[in-house]
Write a protein that holds these residues in place. Structure first.
Motif, PDB file in Angstrom:
ATOM      1  N   UNK A  94     -36.545 -13.440  -6.638  1.00 39.73           N
ATOM      2  CA  UNK A  94     -36.760 -12.126  -6.050  1.00 39.73           C
ATOM      3  C   UNK A  94     -35.627 -11.825  -5.077  1.00 39.73           C
ATOM      4  N   UNK A  95     -35.952 -11.152  -3.997  1.00 39.47           N
ATOM      5  CA  UNK A  95     -34.963 -10.760  -2.997  1.00 39.47           C
ATOM      6  C   UNK A  95     -35.624 -10.728  -1.631  1.00 39.47           C
ATOM      7  N   UNK A  96     -34.845 -11.021  -0.607  1.00 38.28           N
ATOM      8  CA  UNK A  96     -35.362 -10.966   0.758  1.00 38.28           C
ATOM      9  C   UNK A  96     -35.841  -9.563   1.111  1.00 38.28           C
ATOM     10  N   UNK A  97     -35.308  -8.554   0.436  1.00 38.04           N
ATOM     11  CA  UNK A  97     -35.745  -7.182   0.694  1.00 38.04           C
ATOM     12  C   UNK A  97     -37.229  -7.010   0.414  1.00 38.04           C
ATOM     13  N   UNK A  98     -37.769  -7.800  -0.530  1.00 31.22           N
ATOM     14  CA  UNK A  98     -39.187  -7.666  -0.889  1.00 31.22           C
ATOM     15  C   UNK A  98     -40.111  -8.078   0.247  1.00 31.22           C
ATOM     16  N   UNK A 130     -42.151 -17.948  -5.134  1.00 31.61           N
ATOM     17  CA  UNK A 130     -41.182 -16.850  -5.108  1.00 31.61           C
ATOM     18  C   UNK A 130     -40.006 -17.248  -4.229  1.00 31.61           C
ATOM     19  N   UNK A 131     -38.825 -17.130  -4.759  1.00 30.10           N
ATOM     20  CA  UNK A 131     -37.607 -17.359  -3.993  1.00 30.10           C
ATOM     21  C   UNK A 131     -37.012 -16.009  -3.629  1.00 30.10           C
ATOM     22  N   UNK A 132     -36.767 -15.819  -2.326  1.00 25.88           N
ATOM     23  CA  UNK A 132     -36.247 -14.537  -1.839  1.00 25.88           C
ATOM     24  C   UNK A 132     -34.885 -14.732  -1.169  1.00 25.88           C
ATOM     25  N   UNK A 133     -33.826 -14.862  -1.964  1.00 27.38           N
ATOM     26  CA  UNK A 133     -32.502 -14.970  -1.353  1.00 27.38           C
ATOM     27  C   UNK A 133     -32.074 -13.652  -0.734  1.00 27.38           C
ATOM     28  N   UNK A 134     -31.278 -13.771   0.335  1.00 25.82           N
ATOM     29  CA  UNK A 134     -30.627 -12.599   0.895  1.00 25.82           C
ATOM     30  C   UNK A 134     -29.391 -12.278   0.072  1.00 25.82           C
ATOM     31  N   UNK A 135     -28.367 -11.755   0.702  1.00 27.29           N
ATOM     32  CA  UNK A 135     -27.178 -11.356  -0.033  1.00 27.29           C
ATOM     33  C   UNK A 135     -26.504 -12.558  -0.689  1.00 27.29           C
ATOM     34  N   UNK A 162     -23.192 -11.073   7.825  1.00 31.37           N
ATOM     35  CA  UNK A 162     -24.200 -11.482   6.849  1.00 31.37           C
ATOM     36  C   UNK A 162     -24.085 -12.991   6.603  1.00 31.37           C
ATOM     37  N   UNK A 163     -25.097 -13.541   5.940  1.00 33.00           N
ATOM     38  CA  UNK A 163     -25.111 -14.979   5.624  1.00 33.00           C
ATOM     39  C   UNK A 163     -25.187 -15.153   4.113  1.00 33.00           C
ATOM     40  N   UNK A 164     -24.072 -14.978   3.413  1.00 30.98           N
ATOM     41  CA  UNK A 164     -24.098 -15.017   1.940  1.00 30.98           C
ATOM     42  C   UNK A 164     -24.490 -16.400   1.418  1.00 30.98           C
ATOM     43  N   UNK A 165     -25.303 -16.412   0.381  1.00 34.08           N
ATOM     44  CA  UNK A 165     -25.767 -17.667  -0.196  1.00 34.08           C
ATOM     45  C   UNK A 165     -25.066 -17.969  -1.509  1.00 34.08           C
ATOM     46  N   UNK A 166     -24.703 -19.221  -1.696  1.00 36.40           N
ATOM     47  CA  UNK A 166     -24.077 -19.682  -2.935  1.00 36.40           C
ATOM     48  C   UNK A 166     -25.134 -19.688  -4.037  1.00 36.40           C
ATOM     49  N   UNK A 167     -24.785 -19.182  -5.204  1.00 34.95           N
ATOM     50  CA  UNK A 167     -25.738 -19.141  -6.313  1.00 34.95           C
ATOM     51  C   UNK A 167     -26.223 -20.544  -6.711  1.00 34.95           C
ATOM     52  N   UNK A 168     -25.385 -21.566  -6.470  1.00 33.49           N
ATOM     53  CA  UNK A 168     -25.803 -22.931  -6.798  1.00 33.49           C
ATOM     54  C   UNK A 168     -26.990 -23.365  -5.934  1.00 33.49           C
ATOM     55  N   UNK A 169     -27.011 -22.929  -4.676  1.00 30.74           N
ATOM     56  CA  UNK A 169     -28.125 -23.296  -3.803  1.00 30.74           C
ATOM     57  C   UNK A 169     -29.423 -22.644  -4.259  1.00 30.74           C
ATOM     58  N   UNK A 170     -29.334 -21.415  -4.733  1.00 30.97           N
ATOM     59  CA  UNK A 170     -30.524 -20.745  -5.252  1.00 30.97           C
ATOM     60  C   UNK A 170     -31.025 -21.476  -6.496  1.00 30.97           C
ATOM     61  N   UNK A 171     -30.098 -21.852  -7.378  1.00 35.96           N
ATOM     62  CA  UNK A 171     -30.470 -22.555  -8.598  1.00 35.96           C
ATOM     63  C   UNK A 171     -31.120 -23.899  -8.281  1.00 35.96           C
ATOM     64  N   UNK A 172     -30.580 -24.611  -7.312  1.00 33.06           N
ATOM     65  CA  UNK A 172     -31.124 -25.928  -6.997  1.00 33.06           C
ATOM     66  C   UNK A 172     -32.476 -25.823  -6.284  1.00 33.06           C
ATOM     67  N   UNK A 173     -32.667 -24.760  -5.507  1.00 38.48           N
ATOM     68  CA  UNK A 173     -33.990 -24.514  -4.937  1.00 38.48           C
ATOM     69  C   UNK A 173     -34.988 -24.203  -6.050  1.00 38.48           C
ATOM     70  N   UNK A 174     -34.565 -23.423  -7.036  1.00 38.85           N
ATOM     71  CA  UNK A 174     -35.445 -23.122  -8.164  1.00 38.85           C
ATOM     72  C   UNK A 174     -35.817 -24.393  -8.915  1.00 38.85           C
TER      73      UNK A 174
END
Length: 281
Positions: A94-98, A130-135, A162-174
């Protein structure tokens, strides 16, 4: 146990497939163009379209225990089909906006879209994460053509942070949430490890390339005029509101450590991983 990954050829999905395979999971990847997926040999790639129920039959779901839900348009068709085939355990991107933590999020393009994606899952099952990454740091790839050509980046709100997140970190959290049930029922905010101004973000990319990147601050309306043909108005408003607000209230880091047990990757690491995207051919 077979884990179904949707959005498997995207920035998050591709690394998620690789991570799950490395950890010994059986992975089935859904792709509209399986012949072009170019995923690791250990992944079973099947044809299907998230938004087209006619493509989502037993060949997609047989033997599947849980699924990663990429937030594509029309994802309700996928969740309905998965539930009908006995799949009730989901990790949702998802997204942190949610979370609607800020006034700017209410009614924004991201909030409306991702809240609907979340509801498509939470309305059908109680076994979700639900994973809610920011930008995403990958959003900075929008500067790639200027950087490759040597043209200056023209951008507003260069002092916003802003605190941009690496897509690899999102994938590994998933991967963590799909391989265990520790985070069931949680909506988890995720960001990069540090809030950085937009000027600092450009400088970090420049350091990875070994050269200075020219940068010019422009007014928000000038940015709107220059990019309106590429950015839909709802997205334009969302971006300008976000950058404006983070001038005075920088992003608060939400470490991925709470899920992965490891520090999040820095923007410098992301820039090094994506150096080729910014280098001239």
């Amino acid at each position: 146990m077979t884990i179904l990954v949707t959005g498997a050829t995207g920035a998050v999905g591709r690394h998620l497939v690789t991570t799950l395979l490395a950890r010994g999971a059986a992975v089935r990847a859904l792709s509209r163009k399986p012949d072009d997926a170019d995923l690791p040999a250990g992944a079973e790639v099947v044809a299907g379209d998230l938004a087209d129920a006619t493509t989502l039959g037993s060949q997609v779901f047989d033997g599947v225990d849980r699924a990663f839900v990429f937030p594509a348009q029309g994802v309700e068709a996928f969740v309905t089909a998965a539930s009908a085939h006995g799949v009730h355990r989901f990790t949702v991107l998802s997204s942190l906006a949610a979370a609607k933590e800020f006034p700017r999020d209410h009614g924004s393009a991201s909030q409306l879209h991702h809240s609907a994606v979340e509801a498509a899952v939470t309305g059908r099952t109680d076994t979700w994460t639900i994973l809610r990454p920011g930008t995403f740091a990958n959003n900075l790839l929008s500067w790639a053509w200027q950087i490759r050509s040597g043209a200056p980046i023209r951008a507003p709100y260069l002092a916003s942070a802003q605190a941009p997140i690496h897509e690899y970190d999102v994938a590994e959290a998933a991967a963590e949430t799909l391989l265990s049930d520790e985070h069931l029922g949680e909506a988890i905010p995720l960001t990069g490890p540090q809030a950085l101004t937009r000027s600092e973000q450009v400088a970090i990319i420049g350091e990875a390339l070994g050269r200075e990147i020219p940068l010019v601050e422009i007014a928000p309306e000038e940015f709107r005029t220059e990019t309106a043909q590429f950015i839909p108005e709802p997205v334009m408003k969302m971006l300008l509101d976000y950058w404006h607000d983070t001038l005075t209230v920088p992003d608060v880091p939400r470490p991925v450590t709470v899920v992965t047990g490891r520090p999040g990757r820095t923007l410098a690491e992301w820039a090094a991983d994506h150096r080729a995207d910014f280098e001239a051919a």
